[in-house]
Design an enzyme around this catalytic site. Structure first.
Site, PDB file in Angstrom:
ATOM      1  N   GLU A   6      10.086  14.919  15.927  1.00 26.61           N
ATOM      2  CA  GLU A   6      10.448  14.838  14.508  1.00 26.61           C
ATOM      3  C   GLU A   6       9.697  15.923  13.746  1.00 26.61           C
ATOM      4  O   GLU A   6       8.469  15.955  13.766  1.00 26.61           O
ATOM      5  CB  GLU A   6      10.046  13.452  13.989  1.00 26.61           C
ATOM      6  CG  GLU A   6      10.481  13.189  12.575  1.00 26.61           C
ATOM      7  CD  GLU A   6      10.189  11.757  12.133  1.00 26.61           C
ATOM      8  OE1 GLU A   6       9.098  11.239  12.444  1.00 26.61           O
ATOM      9  OE2 GLU A   6      11.054  11.161  11.477  1.00 26.61           O
ATOM     10  N   GLY A   8       2.788   3.203  13.778  1.00 23.45           N
ATOM     11  CA  GLY A   8       3.520   1.966  14.095  1.00 23.45           C
ATOM     12  C   GLY A   8       3.004   1.337  15.379  1.00 23.45           C
ATOM     13  O   GLY A   8       2.798   0.121  15.466  1.00 23.45           O
ATOM     14  N   LYS A  45       0.840  -1.199   0.000  1.00 31.85           N
ATOM     15  CA  LYS A  45       0.000   0.000   0.000  1.00 31.85           C
ATOM     16  C   LYS A  45       0.877   1.251   0.000  1.00 31.85           C
ATOM     17  O   LYS A  45       1.561   1.537   0.977  1.00 31.85           O
ATOM     18  CB  LYS A  45      -0.923   0.052   1.215  1.00 31.85           C
ATOM     19  CG  LYS A  45      -1.984   1.143   1.010  1.00 31.85           C
ATOM     20  CD  LYS A  45      -2.550   1.730   2.266  1.00 31.85           C
ATOM     21  CE  LYS A  45      -1.794   2.868   2.836  1.00 31.85           C
ATOM     22  NZ  LYS A  45      -1.812   4.119   2.067  1.00 31.85           N
ATOM     23  N   GLY A  55       6.787   4.428   8.525  1.00 33.86           N
ATOM     24  CA  GLY A  55       5.954   5.624   8.682  1.00 33.86           C
ATOM     25  C   GLY A  55       6.103   6.192  10.075  1.00 33.86           C
ATOM     26  O   GLY A  55       7.150   6.035  10.713  1.00 33.86           O
ATOM     27  N   SER A  56       5.049   6.797  10.558  1.00 34.71           N
ATOM     28  CA  SER A  56       5.139   7.506  11.848  1.00 34.71           C
ATOM     29  C   SER A  56       5.119   6.527  13.016  1.00 34.71           C
ATOM     30  O   SER A  56       4.549   5.433  12.926  1.00 34.71           O
ATOM     31  CB  SER A  56       3.973   8.482  11.974  1.00 34.71           C
ATOM     32  OG  SER A  56       2.761   7.770  11.964  1.00 34.71           O
ATOM     33  N   THR A  57       5.692   6.956  14.116  1.00 34.48           N
ATOM     34  CA  THR A  57       5.716   6.127  15.319  1.00 34.48           C
ATOM     35  C   THR A  57       4.286   5.889  15.820  1.00 34.48           C
ATOM     36  O   THR A  57       3.952   4.789  16.270  1.00 34.48           O
ATOM     37  CB  THR A  57       6.589   6.798  16.394  1.00 34.48           C
ATOM     38  OG1 THR A  57       7.930   6.831  15.881  1.00 34.48           O
ATOM     39  CG2 THR A  57       6.597   6.024  17.698  1.00 34.48           C
ATOM     40  N   GLU A  66       9.649   0.433  10.769  1.00 37.57           N
ATOM     41  CA  GLU A  66      10.695   1.444  10.570  1.00 37.57           C
ATOM     42  C   GLU A  66      10.012   2.781  10.770  1.00 37.57           C
ATOM     43  O   GLU A  66       9.226   3.211   9.929  1.00 37.57           O
ATOM     44  CB  GLU A  66      11.301   1.284   9.164  1.00 37.57           C
ATOM     45  CG  GLU A  66      12.678   1.889   9.045  1.00 37.57           C
ATOM     46  CD  GLU A  66      12.632   3.322   8.571  1.00 37.57           C
ATOM     47  OE1 GLU A  66      12.524   4.217   9.452  1.00 37.57           O
ATOM     48  OE2 GLU A  66      12.697   3.537   7.364  1.00 37.57           O
ATOM     49  N   CYS A  76      13.431  10.000   7.416  1.00 37.53           N
ATOM     50  CA  CYS A  76      13.293   9.476   8.786  1.00 37.53           C
ATOM     51  C   CYS A  76      14.604   9.587   9.555  1.00 37.53           C
ATOM     52  O   CYS A  76      14.608   9.784  10.761  1.00 37.53           O
ATOM     53  CB  CYS A  76      12.800   8.043   8.760  1.00 37.53           C
ATOM     54  SG  CYS A  76      13.683   7.007   7.600  1.00 37.53           S
TER      55      CYS A  76
HETATM   56  P1  NDP Z   1       1.794   7.818   8.527  1.00 38.87           P
HETATM   57  O1  NDP Z   1       2.483   6.934   9.486  1.00 38.87           O
HETATM   58  O2  NDP Z   1       0.378   8.191   8.796  1.00 38.87           O
HETATM   59  O3  NDP Z   1       1.814   7.167   7.054  1.00 38.87           O
HETATM   60  C1  NDP Z   1       2.667   6.141   6.635  1.00 38.87           C
HETATM   61  C2  NDP Z   1       1.884   5.102   5.845  1.00 38.87           C
HETATM   62  O4  NDP Z   1       0.926   4.451   6.689  1.00 38.87           O
HETATM   63  C3  NDP Z   1       1.052   5.683   4.712  1.00 38.87           C
HETATM   64  O5  NDP Z   1       0.979   4.761   3.647  1.00 38.87           O
HETATM   65  C4  NDP Z   1      -0.293   5.846   5.375  1.00 38.87           C
HETATM   66  O6  NDP Z   1      -1.339   5.939   4.455  1.00 38.87           O
HETATM   67  C5  NDP Z   1      -0.386   4.594   6.189  1.00 38.87           C
HETATM   68  N1  NDP Z   1      -1.306   4.657   7.317  1.00 38.87           N
HETATM   69  C6  NDP Z   1      -1.861   5.755   7.903  1.00 38.87           C
HETATM   70  N2  NDP Z   1      -2.642   5.380   8.938  1.00 38.87           N
HETATM   71  C7  NDP Z   1      -2.567   4.032   9.012  1.00 38.87           C
HETATM   72  C8  NDP Z   1      -3.147   3.063   9.892  1.00 38.87           C
HETATM   73  N3  NDP Z   1      -3.930   3.406  10.902  1.00 38.87           N
HETATM   74  N4  NDP Z   1      -2.858   1.762   9.691  1.00 38.87           N
HETATM   75  C9  NDP Z   1      -2.048   1.378   8.692  1.00 38.87           C
HETATM   76  N5  NDP Z   1      -1.475   2.258   7.812  1.00 38.87           N
HETATM   77  C10 NDP Z   1      -1.734   3.567   7.982  1.00 38.87           C
HETATM   78  O7  NDP Z   1       2.636   9.110   8.354  1.00 38.87           O
HETATM   79  P2  NDP Z   1       2.121  10.543   7.833  1.00 38.87           P
HETATM   80  O8  NDP Z   1       2.116  10.435   6.388  1.00 38.87           O
HETATM   81  O9  NDP Z   1       0.849  10.961   8.457  1.00 38.87           O
HETATM   82  O10 NDP Z   1       3.232  11.485   8.426  1.00 38.87           O
HETATM   83  C11 NDP Z   1       3.132  11.891   9.801  1.00 38.87           C
HETATM   84  C12 NDP Z   1       4.473  12.043  10.409  1.00 38.87           C
HETATM   85  O11 NDP Z   1       5.086  10.768  10.444  1.00 38.87           O
HETATM   86  C13 NDP Z   1       5.445  12.912   9.635  1.00 38.87           C
HETATM   87  O12 NDP Z   1       5.325  14.240   9.944  1.00 38.87           O
HETATM   88  C14 NDP Z   1       6.753  12.336  10.067  1.00 38.87           C
HETATM   89  O13 NDP Z   1       7.127  12.905  11.271  1.00 38.87           O
HETATM   90  C15 NDP Z   1       6.461  10.874  10.266  1.00 38.87           C
HETATM   91  N6  NDP Z   1       6.845  10.032   9.122  1.00 38.87           N
HETATM   92  C16 NDP Z   1       7.931   9.249   9.252  1.00 38.87           C
HETATM   93  C17 NDP Z   1       8.340   8.482   8.190  1.00 38.87           C
HETATM   94  C18 NDP Z   1       9.517   7.614   8.283  1.00 38.87           C
HETATM   95  O14 NDP Z   1      10.081   7.258   7.245  1.00 38.87           O
HETATM   96  N7  NDP Z   1       9.946   7.218   9.445  1.00 38.87           N
HETATM   97  C19 NDP Z   1       7.653   8.495   6.909  1.00 38.87           C
HETATM   98  C20 NDP Z   1       6.465   9.323   6.888  1.00 38.87           C
HETATM   99  C21 NDP Z   1       6.110  10.048   7.963  1.00 38.87           C
HETATM  100  P3  NDP Z   1      -1.769   7.387   3.876  1.00 38.87           P
HETATM  101  O15 NDP Z   1      -0.522   8.131   3.567  1.00 38.87           O
HETATM  102  O16 NDP Z   1      -2.497   7.015   2.678  1.00 38.87           O
HETATM  103  O17 NDP Z   1      -2.551   8.030   4.979  1.00 38.87           O
END
Ligand code: NDP
Length: 486
Positions: free
Chosen positions: A396, A248, A191, A243-245, A265, A299
């Protein structure tokens, strides 16, 4: 008395050097990719994906729902049995073919990555796309050697793996996840993030071109709800998330009590440590690369700059001078250093944290540059007079904002660097090799760079400690999360 001739002041500037997007042929609408075919989503839902630099709509993209997820899992389950039964060498050949096709379509992939995500074309062209292909090449080589990669133990694939990637390195993160999963004999359902689905959908076309057996890779574009449904779906055997903590933690809670493998991660607030014996000019370039690469949407960004007090003034002056030379603007221009912020939502998050930095008493300097009228932008920003408890030193920001702190001794540098709930990466700048190793050994960080920053390689493991997550991606270590051992 001779009069000095009047001199004409010459201002040298870059001419625009935009990459042409003319040859990119995108569809008007993309569905879900399941069973080797694109299809309309069973959810009946879709939304446009938008260029964050222009706010222009690029294409309409499906939002997969629960029924799409269930169907993809069923199809993947059937495909996985045959895929795992193939001789490992044959699986490797498919990965190799995907890597070659990515190279053939590299220019198109780079342009689409930049249009969909806002990152400078130089970065998508020279880093994201070549590294994505390199990951497929790397794991193509591992496919028939997995036993060696996991210390000779009996191993078997998990089965169907659910993979969720963010928007900061869309194709690269897809490659980090798909290549090892497939090499190990799993079928994968990926996804992409809702703001950057396009290169994953082009990768689906590449899977078709490579004649990858249908169902081995499914791409389900969608939003957070799609990700949540995928994680909770019956029949998945492993989840890999970047993605975000916060999300996670939600995923980890959702999987509690289920026999589903998990790697996370997550975020970071990585320390970039400059010792007084470092080559300062080189370190300044490293600071810039550490935080302004990909607008700070990284990240492992070196967002916490720790500088030894004796050189702090010098580093600050040189850094500020260098920052003012960064060029912000059209991400498709080959001269651009800082592109567009990925979304209005992310821009708001950056602005909120920067405002908190000012409110808490840190000194803010933001580069004065022309900001395009449309799109989402944030100019490179330096905070000084930062205390370790300020939000800008703790949270972050995920934007082009660096918080500078100082230290006096090596021990203090280590203590400050480790004073974080995160532990993803760190940088050490010193001309003493022994000191670098001594400090690195005491840092709680998954990756430590010495006299460089943000360098990635498919052979090197990447992952975090503490709230930056667990599990490793890349290299031999990246195989382990995709097999069960006995
Ligand atoms: P998210 O963690 O929300 O998004 C990462 C991925 O998870 C996207 O594909 C998102 O879908 C999906 N997702 C969102 N909600 C859920 C859920 N409940 N269950 C499963 N999957 C889900 O990050 P954000 O895009 O909202 O960014 C927020 C903050 O996170 C940033 O400001 C940054 O600080 C951090 N971040 C860290 C990253 C890293 O590499 N460590 C990468 C991205 C963000 P969709 O985008 O379609 O909502």
């Amino acid at each position: 008395m001779a009069v000095a001739p009047e001199r004409t002041r010459l201002t040298w500037d870059y001419s625009p050097a935009p990459e042409s997007a003319d040859h990119v042929r995108l569809r008007d609408a993309y569905g879900v990719f399941v069973g080797g075919e694109f299809a309309d989503p069973r959810s009946g839902k879709s939304a446009p994906t938008v260029n964050p630099a222009t706010e222009a709509k690029i294409a309409k993209v499906a939002i997969a729902g629960e029924e799409d997820v269930a169907h993809a899992v069923k199809v993947a389950r059937e495909a996985q049995r045959k895929w795992a039964a193939l001789p490992a060498l044959e699986r490797g050949k498919y990965l190799f073919r995907i890597a070659r096709l990515m190279q053939e379509r590299a220019r198109e992939l780079a342009i689409v990555e930049t249009m969909d995500g806002g990152k400078p074309i130089r970065e998508s062209r020279d880093i994201d796309i070549p590294l994505a292909a390199a990951h497929f090449f790397h794991y193509a080589g591992w496919a028939d050697k997995i036993g060696y990669g996991i210390a000779g133990r009996e191993h078997r694939p998990h089965g169907v793996v659910a993979q969720i990637v963010p928007w900061n390195f869309p194709l690269l993160m897809a490659a980090w996840k798909l290549a090892p999963a497939l090499a190990c004999g799993n079928a994968a359902i990926l996804k992409p993030a809702d703001t950057t689905p396009l290169t994953a959908l082009l990768l689906a076309e590449i899977c078709q071109e490579a004649e990858l057996p249908p169902g081995v890779v499914s791409i389900l574009p969608g939003n957070g709800a799609t990700g949540a449904a995928l994680v909770r779906a019956e029949g998945i055997d492993k989840v890999a998330f970047t993605g975000s903590t916060a999300v996670g933690k939600d995923i980890q809670a959702a999987l509690a009590g289920r026999d589903v493998g998990l790697t996370l991660e997550l975020g970071g607030k990585s320390a970039n440590i400059i010792f007084e014996d470092a080559s300062i000019d080189q370190a300044v370039e490293g600071i810039v690369q550490g935080i302004f690469f990909n607008q700070g949407h990284v990240c492992c960004a070196g967002s916490r700059l720790l500088v030894q007090e004796s050189v702090a003034e010098q580093v600050e002056a040189k850094l500020w001078e260098r920052m003012q030379k960064l060029r912000l603007g059209d991400p498709l221009d080959k001269n651009t250093d800082v592109g567009a912020v990925n979304s209005g939502e992310q821009l708001t998050r950056i602005e909120t944290l920067v405002a908190a930095g000012e409110d808490e008493g840190a000194t803010r300097r933001t580069v004065a540059c022309d900001i395009p009228e449309r799109g989402h932008w944030f100019a490179p920003t330096l905070f000084t007079d930062v205390s370790p408890v300020h939000r800008i030193a703790v949270e972050e920001i995920f934007g082009p904002v660096v918080s500078m702190l100082t230290f006096r001794t090596q021990a203090e540098a280590i203590e400050k660097a480790n004073n974080s709930k995160y532990g993803l990466a760190a940088g050490i700048w010193t001309d003493k090799g022994g000191k670098a190793f001594e400090v690195a050994a005491q840092l709680q960080a998954g990756v430590v760079w010495q006299n460089t920053y943000n360098h990635f390689d498919p052979t090197a493991a990447f992952g975090g400690y503490k709230e930056s997550g667990f599990g490793r991606e890349g290299g031999a270590a990246g195989l382990r999360p995709y097999v069960r051992v006995s």
